[in-house]
Design a protein around this motif. Structure first.
Motif, PDB file in Angstrom:
ATOM      1  N   LEU A  99      -5.811   0.141  -0.075  1.00  0.00           N
ATOM      2  CA  LEU A  99      -7.268   0.222   0.046  1.00  0.00           C
ATOM      3  C   LEU A  99      -7.697   0.060   1.499  1.00  0.00           C
ATOM      4  O   LEU A  99      -8.607   0.760   1.960  1.00  0.00           O
ATOM      5  N   LEU A 100      -7.056  -0.853   2.219  1.00  0.00           N
ATOM      6  CA  LEU A 100      -7.370  -1.031   3.639  1.00  0.00           C
ATOM      7  C   LEU A 100      -7.142   0.270   4.399  1.00  0.00           C
ATOM      8  O   LEU A 100      -7.988   0.690   5.208  1.00  0.00           O
ATOM      9  N   GLY A 131      -5.811  14.143   4.416  1.00  0.00           N
ATOM     10  CA  GLY A 131      -5.353  13.253   5.472  1.00  0.00           C
ATOM     11  C   GLY A 131      -5.452  11.795   5.079  1.00  0.00           C
ATOM     12  O   GLY A 131      -4.538  10.993   5.340  1.00  0.00           O
ATOM     13  N   VAL A 132      -6.554  11.429   4.426  1.00  0.00           N
ATOM     14  CA  VAL A 132      -6.739  10.046   3.982  1.00  0.00           C
ATOM     15  C   VAL A 132      -5.672   9.657   2.962  1.00  0.00           C
ATOM     16  O   VAL A 132      -5.053   8.588   3.055  1.00  0.00           O
ATOM     17  N   ILE A 133      -5.442  10.526   1.992  1.00  0.00           N
ATOM     18  CA  ILE A 133      -4.470  10.233   0.931  1.00  0.00           C
ATOM     19  C   ILE A 133      -3.061  10.121   1.492  1.00  0.00           C
ATOM     20  O   ILE A 133      -2.314   9.187   1.163  1.00  0.00           O
ATOM     21  N   VAL A 134      -2.676  11.054   2.357  1.00  0.00           N
ATOM     22  CA  VAL A 134      -1.318  11.044   2.911  1.00  0.00           C
ATOM     23  C   VAL A 134      -1.106   9.809   3.789  1.00  0.00           C
ATOM     24  O   VAL A 134      -0.046   9.176   3.741  1.00  0.00           O
ATOM     25  N   MET A 135      -2.105   9.442   4.579  1.00  0.00           N
ATOM     26  CA  MET A 135      -1.992   8.232   5.398  1.00  0.00           C
ATOM     27  C   MET A 135      -1.855   6.996   4.520  1.00  0.00           C
ATOM     28  O   MET A 135      -1.045   6.100   4.801  1.00  0.00           O
ATOM     29  N   MET A 136      -2.641   6.941   3.457  1.00  0.00           N
ATOM     30  CA  MET A 136      -2.559   5.807   2.524  1.00  0.00           C
ATOM     31  C   MET A 136      -1.162   5.707   1.922  1.00  0.00           C
ATOM     32  O   MET A 136      -0.563   4.622   1.890  1.00  0.00           O
ATOM     33  N   MET A 137      -0.625   6.832   1.476  1.00  0.00           N
ATOM     34  CA  MET A 137       0.701   6.834   0.871  1.00  0.00           C
ATOM     35  C   MET A 137       1.774   6.447   1.888  1.00  0.00           C
ATOM     36  O   MET A 137       2.698   5.681   1.589  1.00  0.00           O
TER      37      MET A 137
END
Length: 336
Positions: free
Chosen positions: A272-273, A128-134
């Motif tokens: 990063l944010l 979830g973190v990675i997909v949101m970042m992307m």
């Protein structure tokens, strides 16, 4: 002193990582993006073939001797750098909305993360973190909202499939929806003990060395559940202070992104944010019952060497980027 000694070593390594990324020129990172991503993929494949620890039966760690390395933390850092360079090139060539040159590689990257991190490594929180970042990085780079929503809808369908096809995830979701009924079950015990820890802190907390829940009641007290222990020790006032520090730090990252004069630098800061704020939200939300329980660390606070080293490396990179920002002060009409 087991945790103290190991975490002090990790802090020393993270300081070294910060210094390296804060001084290595940004142009080097653009060149290192693809090799770094290749190393992350190899590390992930090694984790998949590494024998698991019976206490943590998931292929998330590369274990060599007495040392362990969580590959997904390298994946987050590598994807942050690679995607910033990839999107910068699409902005430069005017192909940010091109299906073949932009959307197809993004779909492949999101699909790879879903298959490897969510399915094979059973790490839905990091996914979830990675997909949101992307997604946020792509939107900031200029990808139309319709395309972002299209990707998001596919991700949501994958999320539903991942939860519905896995018994322990269904149990966690059920516990989240009916918390009062799951305190004595394996899936709900940690969530209930976390709420007890948070509530026990009161206004000013129990004080250092006086935590009750850390003494075998709350699982993963040093890493995934550290916020609940912090709330128990320092109380509501301590939580407000900690959240204030996080918000201030995120505000600084936002300012760096807004003032960056280069697309690569801006996208790294935005990535990063998103990465740190979403991970913080998931961890704290799970500890206070607002989100289903996920095994994900609280940045800068949780015990865990791999996490703190790569977070420090990413912060060091943005610290260097902050040197290449510009304050543009509009000139008043009567001064022209």
């Amino acid at each position: 002193f087991h945790y103290v000694s190991k975490q002090l070593v990790a802090i020393g390594l993270s300081a070294a990582a910060f210094i390296i990324t804060a001084h290595l020129p940004v142009t080097y990172w653009r060149q290192l993006a693809k090799p770094l991503l290749a190393v992350a993929i190899v590390a992930t494949l090694l984790a998949l073939v590494t024998p698991v620890n019976p206490e943590y039966p998931a292929h998330r760690w590369v274990r060599i001797g007495g040392l362990s390395f969580q590959s997904v933390e390298l994946v987050k850092f590598a994807l942050l750098v690679w995607l910033a360079g990839f999107l910068q090139e699409r902005i430069r060539t005017g192909t940010i909305t091109d299906v073949a040159k932009t959307l197809k590689p993004l779909f492949i990257a999101v699909g790879g993360v879903g298959i490897i991190v969510a399915f094979l490594q059973s790490d839905l929180g990091s996914t979830g973190v990675i997909v949101m970042m992307m997604g946020i990085m792509a939107f900031v780079a200029g990808l139309p909202m319709k395309r972002v929503l299209m990707i998001a809808s596919i991700v949501v369908l994958g999320l539903i499939l991942a939860v519905s096809s896995t018994p322990y995830r269904r149990a966690r979701l059920n516990t989240y929806l009916h918390p009062e009924a799951g305190c004595q079950t394996a899936s709900g015990y940690q969530a209930c003990q976390a709420l007890i820890a948070v509530g026990s802190g009161g206004m000013i907390g129990l004080g250092l060395g006086r935590s009750v829940q850390a003494n075998g009641y709350l699982p993963q007290a040093a890493n995934d559940s550290i916020f609940a222990i912090y709330a128990e020790i320092f109380g509501f006032i301590g939580v407000v202070v900690l959240l204030g520090i996080f918000i201030g730090f995120f505000g600084r990252l936002k300012g760096i992104a807004e003032r960056s004069t280069d697309d690569f630098n801006r996208l790294v800061a935005v990535g990063l944010l998103t990465f740190l704020s979403v991970q913080t939200l998931i961890n704290i939300g799970a500890m206070i019952g607002l989100l289903p329980l996920k095994g994900i660390t609280l940045p800068f606070i949780s015990y865990g060497g791999t996490s703190i080293v790569f977070v420090a490396a990413a912060v060091g990179l943005v610290f260097q980027i902050s040197r290449y920002t510009s304050y543009v002060v509009p000139q008043a009409d009567n001064d022209r």
